[in-house]
Design a protein around this motif. Sequence first.
Motif, mmCIF file in Angstrom:
data_model
loop_
_atom_site.group_PDB
_atom_site.id
_atom_site.type_symbol
_atom_site.label_atom_id
_atom_site.label_comp_id
_atom_site.label_asym_id
_atom_site.label_seq_id
_atom_site.Cartn_x
_atom_site.Cartn_y
_atom_site.Cartn_z
ATOM 1 N N GLY A 1 0.793 -1.232 0.000
ATOM 2 C CA GLY A 1 0.000 0.000 0.000
ATOM 3 C C GLY A 1 0.820 1.274 0.000
ATOM 4 N N ALA A 2 1.772 1.392 0.942
ATOM 5 C CA ALA A 2 2.522 2.645 1.064
ATOM 6 C C ALA A 2 3.386 2.879 -0.174
ATOM 7 N N ALA A 3 4.071 1.822 -0.644
ATOM 8 C CA ALA A 3 4.929 1.976 -1.829
ATOM 9 C C ALA A 3 4.092 2.359 -3.052
ATOM 10 N N SER A 4 2.896 1.785 -3.192
ATOM 11 C CA SER A 4 2.097 2.109 -4.379
ATOM 12 C C SER A 4 1.654 3.570 -4.360
ATOM 13 N N ILE A 5 1.425 4.136 -3.169
ATOM 14 C CA ILE A 5 1.042 5.560 -3.097
ATOM 15 C C ILE A 5 2.237 6.454 -3.466
ATOM 16 N N ARG B 1 4.527 9.998 -7.556
ATOM 17 C CA ARG B 1 5.668 10.305 -8.429
ATOM 18 C C ARG B 1 5.345 10.119 -9.906
ATOM 19 N N GLY B 2 4.083 9.844 -10.211
ATOM 20 C CA GLY B 2 3.675 9.745 -11.615
ATOM 21 C C GLY B 2 3.885 8.384 -12.249
ATOM 22 N N PHE B 3 4.191 7.379 -11.423
ATOM 23 C CA PHE B 3 4.281 6.019 -11.946
ATOM 24 C C PHE B 3 2.872 5.489 -12.213
ATOM 25 N N PHE B 4 2.811 4.370 -12.926
ATOM 26 C CA PHE B 4 1.565 3.631 -13.115
ATOM 27 C C PHE B 4 1.725 2.336 -12.320
ATOM 28 N N PRO B 5 1.144 2.254 -11.104
ATOM 29 C CA PRO B 5 1.349 1.047 -10.303
ATOM 30 C C PRO B 5 0.305 -0.023 -10.635
ATOM 31 N N LEU B 6 0.780 -1.124 -11.149
ATOM 32 C CA LEU B 6 -0.116 -2.201 -11.541
ATOM 33 C C LEU B 6 -0.010 -3.322 -10.508
ATOM 34 N N HIS B 7 -1.151 -3.925 -10.182
ATOM 35 C CA HIS B 7 -1.156 -5.044 -9.239
ATOM 36 C C HIS B 7 -0.809 -6.306 -10.027
ATOM 37 N N GLY B 8 0.469 -6.647 -10.063
ATOM 38 C CA GLY B 8 0.868 -7.791 -10.865
ATOM 39 C C GLY B 8 2.301 -8.202 -10.626
ATOM 40 N N SER B 9 2.674 -9.342 -11.204
ATOM 41 C CA SER B 9 4.016 -9.889 -11.056
ATOM 42 C C SER B 9 4.720 -9.825 -12.401
ATOM 43 N N LEU C 1 -6.948 -0.645 -16.224
ATOM 44 C CA LEU C 1 -7.697 0.096 -15.204
ATOM 45 C C LEU C 1 -8.049 -0.813 -14.021
ATOM 46 N N ASN C 2 -8.586 -1.995 -14.333
ATOM 47 C CA ASN C 2 -9.045 -2.896 -13.266
ATOM 48 C C ASN C 2 -7.919 -3.339 -12.345
ATOM 49 N N HIS C 3 -6.706 -3.415 -12.880
ATOM 50 C CA HIS C 3 -5.613 -3.929 -12.058
ATOM 51 C C HIS C 3 -4.646 -2.833 -11.616
ATOM 52 N N GLY D 1 -4.466 0.860 -6.050
ATOM 53 C CA GLY D 1 -4.882 2.103 -5.392
ATOM 54 C C GLY D 1 -5.632 3.052 -6.304
ATOM 55 N N LYS D 2 -6.412 2.511 -7.253
ATOM 56 C CA LYS D 2 -7.022 3.384 -8.260
ATOM 57 C C LYS D 2 -8.048 4.346 -7.656
ATOM 58 N N PHE D 3 -8.556 4.037 -6.464
ATOM 59 C CA PHE D 3 -9.587 4.903 -5.881
ATOM 60 C C PHE D 3 -9.009 6.213 -5.344
ATOM 61 N N SER D 4 -7.687 6.267 -5.199
ATOM 62 C CA SER D 4 -7.074 7.485 -4.657
ATOM 63 C C SER D 4 -6.730 8.499 -5.738
#
Lengths: 309, 101
Positions: free
Chosen positions: A106-110, A115-123, A252-254, A257-260
């Motif tokens: 959570g904290a790293a994804s925020i 910083r303008g990255f695109f954080p994707l929930h994936g491996s 979008l789905n993955h 933290g997309k709600f923030s």
Amino acid sequence: MTDKFDLPPSATHQAFGLSWFFPFPFPFFSPTLKKMPADVVVELGCLPPISPDATQTTEWAFASLDKVHIDFPTVAKILVSNGNRVQIEKYADGTQESLSLLLMGGAASIILQQRGFFPLHGSGVATARGAVIFVGQSGAGKSTTLGSFVQQGYKMLCDDLAAIRLDDNGVAWLYPGVPLYKLCPDSAEALKVPTSDLSRVKAELSKFIVPATGCQADEALPVHAVYELSTHSDPELKIEPQNGSDKFNILLNHTMGKFSFRSMGLHTTHFRCAIALANTIRIASIRRPENGRIEPYQLVKQIEADFLA
Amino acid sequence: MPPSESLTMTSFIVRSDHLIGNKVDNELVMIDLDSDNYYGLDSIATDIWERIASPIRVSELCENLLENYAVEKDQCQQELLALLGQMNEKGILNVVNEVDE
């Protein structure tokens, strides 16, 4: 309390293409190899109250333009600001393990969002064509697929949180994340990973933490493909390329933290990033048979055939 | 946003300006900046969206489409009104009906 550091402390760790300072031992991130100021400073202390202009974006998160306040019951309160600062106030009964998971996820994804990255929930894994990322709902097999590739000699880039950034030329890069991956007991057995010495994540169905030091790529790679994993009732594994808005929807789905994004004023940035990504990389769905296991070697060969084509 | 007006072949329509969009392949993906909703339009709906950037009467839009697509007039009217109806419901279309003198 001031909001900026005049002189950032020297970095102790690196992850997601950023250098980090931790005031306590943090064995999950890789140690820094050279002396440099920290991009992100982690601090312990008392947190200010949640700012009145913050919007509650999930059960635990309150976001405003430059700050996200996470209040994770029994673990810690965390304030992530300006893409460069993580303040932690631990709850008395919070374990170091839960706190570490919260920091790596959570904290790293925020921080990455800010910083303008695109954080994707994936491996992600490193391949001859570039980075290949696996996304999917919880239990869809992201880490197991990653584990299968690592077993076949591929280097991993990340598990769980994929830090993507577009450069000035519109090329999307995936930065190496945390050098470990999590496996459920079934997957560990299928991949013949010895587990007697591994620690387990209690919060996540007793998954094993598999260290990947030495089998992680140490440089960012251009993103070649994103595969969305799911299961179906057919007996065969099926890979189908996606097109148009379906590609966008998968990204979008993955998104982590997309709600923030809206509260942080970043929703148009995120939208444009997703469009740029959708237009430059291969996006396909992988459906595995829900009954019956595919041997790790076969799984890798079939996915390889798709991204090498 | 509730639909402001009912939609008929004689209505004037124009797309809302609170959306930004970009193409992925030949489909338009849009974000509504007011609601944060996302919309995806297939290639024909994308073509229609481009044709309603300026106000146009629905019947005229239908005539334009008949010139470009192999479709019967009845079917074109029916499907066009259904699509525009959905857009109207989502609040991404402005509809103006002329008042009878």
